[in-house]
Design a protein around this motif. Structure first.
Motif, PDB file in Angstrom:
ATOM      1  N   SER A  84      21.443  15.388  45.685  1.00 18.48           N
ATOM      2  CA  SER A  84      22.117  14.113  45.958  1.00 18.48           C
ATOM      3  C   SER A  84      21.172  12.925  45.919  1.00 18.48           C
ATOM      4  N   ALA A  85      19.874  13.160  45.961  1.00 19.58           N
ATOM      5  CA  ALA A  85      18.891  12.072  45.843  1.00 19.58           C
ATOM      6  C   ALA A  85      18.299  12.003  44.444  1.00 19.58           C
ATOM      7  N   TYR A  86      17.977  13.148  43.882  1.00 15.87           N
ATOM      8  CA  TYR A  86      17.270  13.202  42.597  1.00 15.87           C
ATOM      9  C   TYR A  86      18.131  12.665  41.439  1.00 15.87           C
ATOM     10  N   TYR A  87      19.351  13.161  41.325  1.00 13.50           N
ATOM     11  CA  TYR A  87      20.159  12.827  40.152  1.00 13.50           C
ATOM     12  C   TYR A  87      20.707  11.394  40.128  1.00 13.50           C
ATOM     13  N   PRO A  88      21.039  10.785  41.251  1.00 15.44           N
ATOM     14  CA  PRO A  88      21.398   9.364  41.182  1.00 15.44           C
ATOM     15  C   PRO A  88      20.205   8.496  40.767  1.00 15.44           C
ATOM     16  N   LEU A  89      19.022   8.866  41.207  1.00 18.37           N
ATOM     17  CA  LEU A  89      17.830   8.098  40.839  1.00 18.37           C
ATOM     18  C   LEU A  89      17.486   8.252  39.357  1.00 18.37           C
ATOM     19  N   ARG A  90      18.058   9.270  38.709  1.00 14.08           N
ATOM     20  CA  ARG A  90      17.876   9.477  37.266  1.00 14.08           C
ATOM     21  C   ARG A  90      19.103   9.011  36.481  1.00 14.08           C
ATOM     22  N   ASN A  91      20.034   8.337  37.172  1.00 16.02           N
ATOM     23  CA  ASN A  91      21.277   7.841  36.577  1.00 16.02           C
ATOM     24  C   ASN A  91      22.124   8.930  35.922  1.00 16.02           C
ATOM     25  N   VAL A  92      22.096  10.126  36.524  1.00 17.00           N
ATOM     26  CA  VAL A  92      22.928  11.225  36.044  1.00 17.00           C
ATOM     27  C   VAL A  92      24.263  11.235  36.778  1.00 17.00           C
ATOM     28  N   ILE A  93      24.222  10.975  38.086  1.00 14.19           N
ATOM     29  CA  ILE A  93      25.437  10.871  38.897  1.00 14.19           C
ATOM     30  C   ILE A  93      25.411   9.539  39.623  1.00 14.19           C
ATOM     31  N   TRP A  94      26.559   9.151  40.143  1.00 13.40           N
ATOM     32  CA  TRP A  94      26.688   7.844  40.779  1.00 13.40           C
ATOM     33  C   TRP A  94      25.841   7.736  42.042  1.00 13.40           C
ATOM     34  N   ASP A  95      25.472   6.508  42.381  1.00 10.97           N
ATOM     35  CA  ASP A  95      24.634   6.238  43.552  1.00 10.97           C
ATOM     36  C   ASP A  95      25.298   6.590  44.878  1.00 10.97           C
ATOM     37  N   ILE A  96      26.614   6.784  44.895  1.00 10.67           N
ATOM     38  CA  ILE A  96      27.311   7.158  46.135  1.00 10.67           C
ATOM     39  C   ILE A  96      26.732   8.445  46.713  1.00 10.67           C
ATOM     40  N   TYR A  97      26.172   9.281  45.856  1.00 13.45           N
ATOM     41  CA  TYR A  97      25.577  10.533  46.318  1.00 13.45           C
ATOM     42  C   TYR A  97      24.345  10.297  47.191  1.00 13.45           C
ATOM     43  N   LEU A  98      23.750   9.116  47.116  1.00 15.51           N
ATOM     44  CA  LEU A  98      22.623   8.806  47.999  1.00 15.51           C
ATOM     45  C   LEU A  98      23.068   8.785  49.459  1.00 15.51           C
ATOM     46  N   LEU A  99      24.333   8.448  49.713  1.00 11.86           N
ATOM     47  CA  LEU A  99      24.856   8.519  51.079  1.00 11.86           C
ATOM     48  C   LEU A  99      24.886   9.966  51.568  1.00 11.86           C
ATOM     49  N   ASP A 100      25.255  10.869  50.679  1.00 11.47           N
ATOM     50  CA  ASP A 100      25.231  12.281  51.052  1.00 11.47           C
ATOM     51  C   ASP A 100      23.800  12.737  51.288  1.00 11.47           C
ATOM     52  N   ALA A 101      22.865  12.275  50.474  1.00  9.83           N
ATOM     53  CA  ALA A 101      21.456  12.646  50.676  1.00  9.83           C
ATOM     54  C   ALA A 101      20.992  12.210  52.059  1.00  9.83           C
ATOM     55  N   ALA A 102      21.393  11.028  52.482  1.00  8.21           N
ATOM     56  CA  ALA A 102      21.035  10.540  53.818  1.00  8.21           C
ATOM     57  C   ALA A 102      21.679  11.411  54.894  1.00  8.21           C
ATOM     58  N   ALA A 103      22.928  11.777  54.699  1.00 11.81           N
ATOM     59  CA  ALA A 103      23.618  12.639  55.667  1.00 11.81           C
ATOM     60  C   ALA A 103      22.933  14.003  55.765  1.00 11.81           C
ATOM     61  N   GLU A 104      22.549  14.554  54.631  1.00 14.22           N
ATOM     62  CA  GLU A 104      21.873  15.857  54.633  1.00 14.22           C
ATOM     63  C   GLU A 104      20.522  15.765  55.336  1.00 14.22           C
ATOM     64  N   LEU A 105      19.805  14.667  55.143  1.00 14.04           N
ATOM     65  CA  LEU A 105      18.529  14.472  55.827  1.00 14.04           C
ATOM     66  C   LEU A 105      18.736  14.399  57.343  1.00 14.04           C
ATOM     67  N   ILE A 106      19.759  13.706  57.770  1.00 13.51           N
ATOM     68  CA  ILE A 106      20.063  13.625  59.208  1.00 13.51           C
ATOM     69  C   ILE A 106      20.378  15.014  59.768  1.00 13.51           C
ATOM     70  N   ILE A 107      21.139  15.793  59.019  1.00 14.89           N
ATOM     71  CA  ILE A 107      21.457  17.155  59.447  1.00 14.89           C
ATOM     72  C   ILE A 107      20.184  17.974  59.615  1.00 14.89           C
ATOM     73  N   ILE A 108      19.287  17.906  58.640  1.00 15.44           N
ATOM     74  CA  ILE A 108      18.018  18.646  58.720  1.00 15.44           C
ATOM     75  C   ILE A 108      17.226  18.209  59.946  1.00 15.44           C
ATOM     76  N   LEU A 109      17.129  16.907  60.159  1.00  7.62           N
ATOM     77  CA  LEU A 109      16.376  16.396  61.302  1.00  7.62           C
ATOM     78  C   LEU A 109      16.996  16.847  62.626  1.00  7.62           C
ATOM     79  N   LEU A 110      18.315  16.890  62.709  1.00  8.54           N
ATOM     80  CA  LEU A 110      18.976  17.368  63.924  1.00  8.54           C
ATOM     81  C   LEU A 110      18.644  18.832  64.193  1.00  8.54           C
TER      82      LEU A 110
END
Length: 126
Positions: A84-110
């Motif tokens: 969710s972080a890698y592919y939006p930064l490569r313009n493969v998928i939409w940037d909305i997936y960066l929100l999911d990347a942030a959510a996944e990071l929060i889950i890991i930190l929790l």
């Protein structure tokens, strides 16, 4: 309430909902996340995410979060977070997936913050 049980429930709810979304209403999923060519793959990933989400939910509600469940949550979140972080930064998928990347990071930190607090000790007879 045990912190690991709460984290399992939160991740379980998030993953179950996001997993079943494309199964229930593909048009709205594509409207938010962008066009896809292989809808069978979207459905496959959705099913897998939903199943893991349901397992996390059951473990959380039963307060039987073992180290295996914890690492399933962390590993899955790391994998999805990377995609969710890698592919939006490569313009493969939409940037909305960066929100999911942030959510996944929060889950890991929790999960990491909770450590071993409240981990279920499962008897070998189970």
């Amino acid at each position: 309430m045990r912190s690991v049980s709460l984290i399992a429930k939160l991740q379980g709810i998030y993953w179950t909902l996001t997993g079943i979304w494309p199964l229930l209403h593909m048009p709205s999923f594509l409207w938010v996340t962008g066009p896809k060519t292989d809808l069978w793959l979207v459905r496959t990933v959705g099913i897998l995410i939903a199943v893991v989400g349901l397992v996390l939910l059951v473990a959380g509600f039963r307060q039987r979060v073992t180290s295996e469940i914890k690492w399933l949550g962390i590993g899955g979140a790391a994998g999805l977070g990377f995609v969710s972080a890698y592919y939006p930064l490569r313009n493969v998928i939409w940037d909305i997936y960066l929100l999911d990347a942030a959510a996944e990071l929060i889950i890991i930190l929790l999960w990491l913050w909770a450590g071993q607090r409240g981990m279920a000790k499962i008897d070998a007879r189970d």
